[in-house]
Write a protein that holds these residues in place. Structure first.
Motif, PDB file in Angstrom:
ATOM      1  N   PHE A  80       9.129   6.881 -77.990  1.00 20.35           N
ATOM      2  CA  PHE A  80       9.527   7.081 -79.381  1.00 20.35           C
ATOM      3  C   PHE A  80       8.303   7.044 -80.303  1.00 20.35           C
ATOM      4  CE2 PHE A  80      11.620   5.594 -83.392  1.00 20.35           C
ATOM      5  CZ  PHE A  80      12.336   6.756 -83.605  1.00 20.35           C
ATOM      6  N   ALA A  81       7.374   6.124 -80.028  1.00 24.73           N
ATOM      7  CA  ALA A  81       6.142   6.061 -80.828  1.00 24.73           C
ATOM      8  C   ALA A  81       5.367   7.372 -80.738  1.00 24.73           C
ATOM      9  CB  ALA A  81       5.273   4.902 -80.346  1.00 24.73           C
ATOM     10  N   ASN A  82       5.579   8.099 -79.620  1.00 24.19           N
ATOM     11  CA  ASN A  82       4.845   9.353 -79.391  1.00 24.19           C
ATOM     12  C   ASN A  82       5.552  10.580 -79.972  1.00 24.19           C
ATOM     13  OD1 ASN A  82       3.045   7.774 -78.041  1.00 24.19           O
ATOM     14  ND2 ASN A  82       3.796   8.283 -75.990  1.00 24.19           N
ATOM     15  N   ILE A  94       6.164  10.447 -71.568  1.00 24.91           N
ATOM     16  CA  ILE A  94       5.143   9.920 -70.656  1.00 24.91           C
ATOM     17  C   ILE A  94       4.744   8.481 -70.990  1.00 24.91           C
ATOM     18  CG2 ILE A  94       4.171  12.179 -70.053  1.00 24.91           C
ATOM     19  CD1 ILE A  94       2.471   9.927 -72.585  1.00 24.91           C
ATOM     20  N   GLY A  95       5.472   7.856 -71.936  1.00 21.66           N
ATOM     21  CA  GLY A  95       5.072   6.536 -72.424  1.00 21.66           C
ATOM     22  C   GLY A  95       5.344   5.392 -71.463  1.00 21.66           C
ATOM     23  N   HIS A 150       4.398   1.708 -83.291  1.00 20.99           N
ATOM     24  CA  HIS A 150       3.095   2.331 -83.012  1.00 20.99           C
ATOM     25  C   HIS A 150       1.949   1.457 -83.495  1.00 20.99           C
ATOM     26  CE1 HIS A 150      -0.341   5.050 -83.202  1.00 20.99           C
ATOM     27  NE2 HIS A 150       0.236   5.638 -82.184  1.00 20.99           N
ATOM     28  N   ALA A 151       2.097   0.880 -84.693  1.00 19.54           N
ATOM     29  CA  ALA A 151       1.018   0.058 -85.256  1.00 19.54           C
ATOM     30  C   ALA A 151       0.755  -1.157 -84.357  1.00 19.54           C
ATOM     31  CB  ALA A 151       1.383  -0.395 -86.665  1.00 19.54           C
ATOM     32  N   ILE A 152       1.831  -1.805 -83.903  1.00 19.41           N
ATOM     33  CA  ILE A 152       1.665  -3.002 -83.069  1.00 19.41           C
ATOM     34  C   ILE A 152       1.073  -2.615 -81.708  1.00 19.41           C
ATOM     35  CG2 ILE A 152       2.885  -4.873 -81.883  1.00 19.41           C
ATOM     36  CD1 ILE A 152       4.996  -4.656 -84.220  1.00 19.41           C
ATOM     37  N   ALA A 153       1.634  -1.579 -81.093  1.00 18.93           N
ATOM     38  CA  ALA A 153       1.174  -1.167 -79.767  1.00 18.93           C
ATOM     39  C   ALA A 153      -0.286  -0.712 -79.822  1.00 18.93           C
ATOM     40  CB  ALA A 153       2.065  -0.049 -79.230  1.00 18.93           C
ATOM     41  N   SER A 154      -0.624  -0.001 -80.880  1.00 22.80           N
ATOM     42  CA  SER A 154      -1.984   0.505 -81.031  1.00 22.80           C
ATOM     43  C   SER A 154      -2.970  -0.668 -81.153  1.00 22.80           C
ATOM     44  CB  SER A 154      -2.000   1.393 -82.286  1.00 22.80           C
ATOM     45  OG  SER A 154      -3.232   1.967 -82.447  1.00 22.80           O
ATOM     46  N   ALA A 155      -2.571  -1.691 -81.898  1.00 18.72           N
ATOM     47  CA  ALA A 155      -3.441  -2.866 -82.056  1.00 18.72           C
ATOM     48  C   ALA A 155      -3.592  -3.603 -80.718  1.00 18.72           C
ATOM     49  CB  ALA A 155      -2.859  -3.803 -83.112  1.00 18.72           C
ATOM     50  N   LEU A 169      10.935   2.226 -87.900  1.00 16.01           N
ATOM     51  CA  LEU A 169      10.843   1.599 -86.572  1.00 16.01           C
ATOM     52  C   LEU A 169       9.671   2.195 -85.781  1.00 16.01           C
ATOM     53  CD1 LEU A 169      11.946  -0.204 -84.302  1.00 16.01           C
ATOM     54  CD2 LEU A 169      13.548   1.622 -83.716  1.00 16.01           C
ATOM     55  N   ARG A 170       9.571   3.510 -85.807  1.00 15.91           N
ATOM     56  CA  ARG A 170       8.503   4.152 -85.028  1.00 15.91           C
ATOM     57  C   ARG A 170       7.126   3.693 -85.491  1.00 15.91           C
ATOM     58  NH1 ARG A 170       7.395  10.398 -85.809  1.00 15.91           N
ATOM     59  NH2 ARG A 170       6.282   9.543 -87.607  1.00 15.91           N
ATOM     60  N   GLU A 171       6.928   3.641 -86.811  1.00 16.72           N
ATOM     61  CA  GLU A 171       5.596   3.308 -87.308  1.00 16.72           C
ATOM     62  C   GLU A 171       5.230   1.857 -87.021  1.00 16.72           C
ATOM     63  OE1 GLU A 171       3.303   5.647 -88.225  1.00 16.72           O
ATOM     64  OE2 GLU A 171       4.979   6.737 -87.327  1.00 16.72           O
TER      65      GLU A 171
END
Ligand SMILES: [Zn+2]
Length: 223
Positions: free
Chosen positions: A30-32, A22-23, A96-101, A91-93
């Protein structure tokens, strides 16, 4: 067994092979692959190299024969590709860290940006620019990774490029993190008025509604 009976193998598949996509972008799906981040029900859906391959097949990066070929190279007592899971999680982390920020309107972690740059550069070093069946004027070239045999970057390269492409060219006002408590899922909001709040209304949206309902009921009972 009748046709309407549930497929007993469907539930037996690891969650990585069944996660909702659903991303709105490969990198965010992938982050999910980790759920409930920071909460009591945190769960990592990638805990074995095969989970990465099952997810890649589920997400359409690999077809069944490429997944089988990579499985033979990445899994076993002395695998040719021993670091599939570690690289995938790295890669995932960082994605996720960048997208979350970005979703929180805060500066992304410099180390995560460096790691994503390095992973993407390594992925591109393993890629070739290939013509597609489209005419060149119609965007007929793409990055392509080895398929015979497939390698580590055949799986991770498309994800890294998806992340970098979005960060460079995407409308980052539409990059969001689910409002669900301890959900952590990231998505690209393609709704008309950019108003999506939940990974899935049927999961986090309903959970939040129930919570609000329970709070209201409790307040009324104590009035
Ligand atoms: Zn959610």
């Amino acid at each position: 067994m009748t046709n309407s009976a549930p497929d007993p193998n469907a539930e037996a598949l690891p969650r990585a092979a069944r996660l909702p996509l659903i991303g709105g972008a490969l990198a965010f799906d992938f982050a999910n692959t980790a759920s409930g981040r920071g909460g009591p029900e945190a769960r990592d859906h990638l805990t074995a190299p095969d989970h990465v391959l099952l997810w890649a097949e589920h997400a359409g990066i690999l077809d069944a024969s490429a997944a089988a070929a990579l499985r033979a190279r990445a899994i076993g007592p002395t695998p040719e590709i021993p670091d599939l899971l570690d690289r995938a999680l790295e890669l995932r982390e960082c994605v996720h860290a960048i997208a979350s920020a970005v979703a929180a309107h805060t500066p992304p972690d410099a180390d995560a940006l460096t790691r994503l740059s390095t992973l993407t550069a390594t992925a591109l070093a393993a890629a070739t620019l290939a013509a597609t069946t489209l005419a060149p004027q119609d965007g007929g070239f793409r990055w392509s990774w080895p398929t015979d045999p497939p390698g580590l970057w055949t799986v991770l390269g498309p994800i890294a490029l998806s992340a970098v492409g979005l960060l460079r060219d995407g409308d980052l006002h539409r990059l969001k993190q689910c409002h669900g408590e301890h959900c952590g899922w990231i998505f690209f909001d393609t709704s008309k008025n950019n108003s999506r709040r939940w990974c899935e209304m049927s999961v986090c949206g309903n959970r939040a509604k129930q919570k609000t309902f329970a709070k209201t009921a409790k307040r009324r009972a104590s009035d």
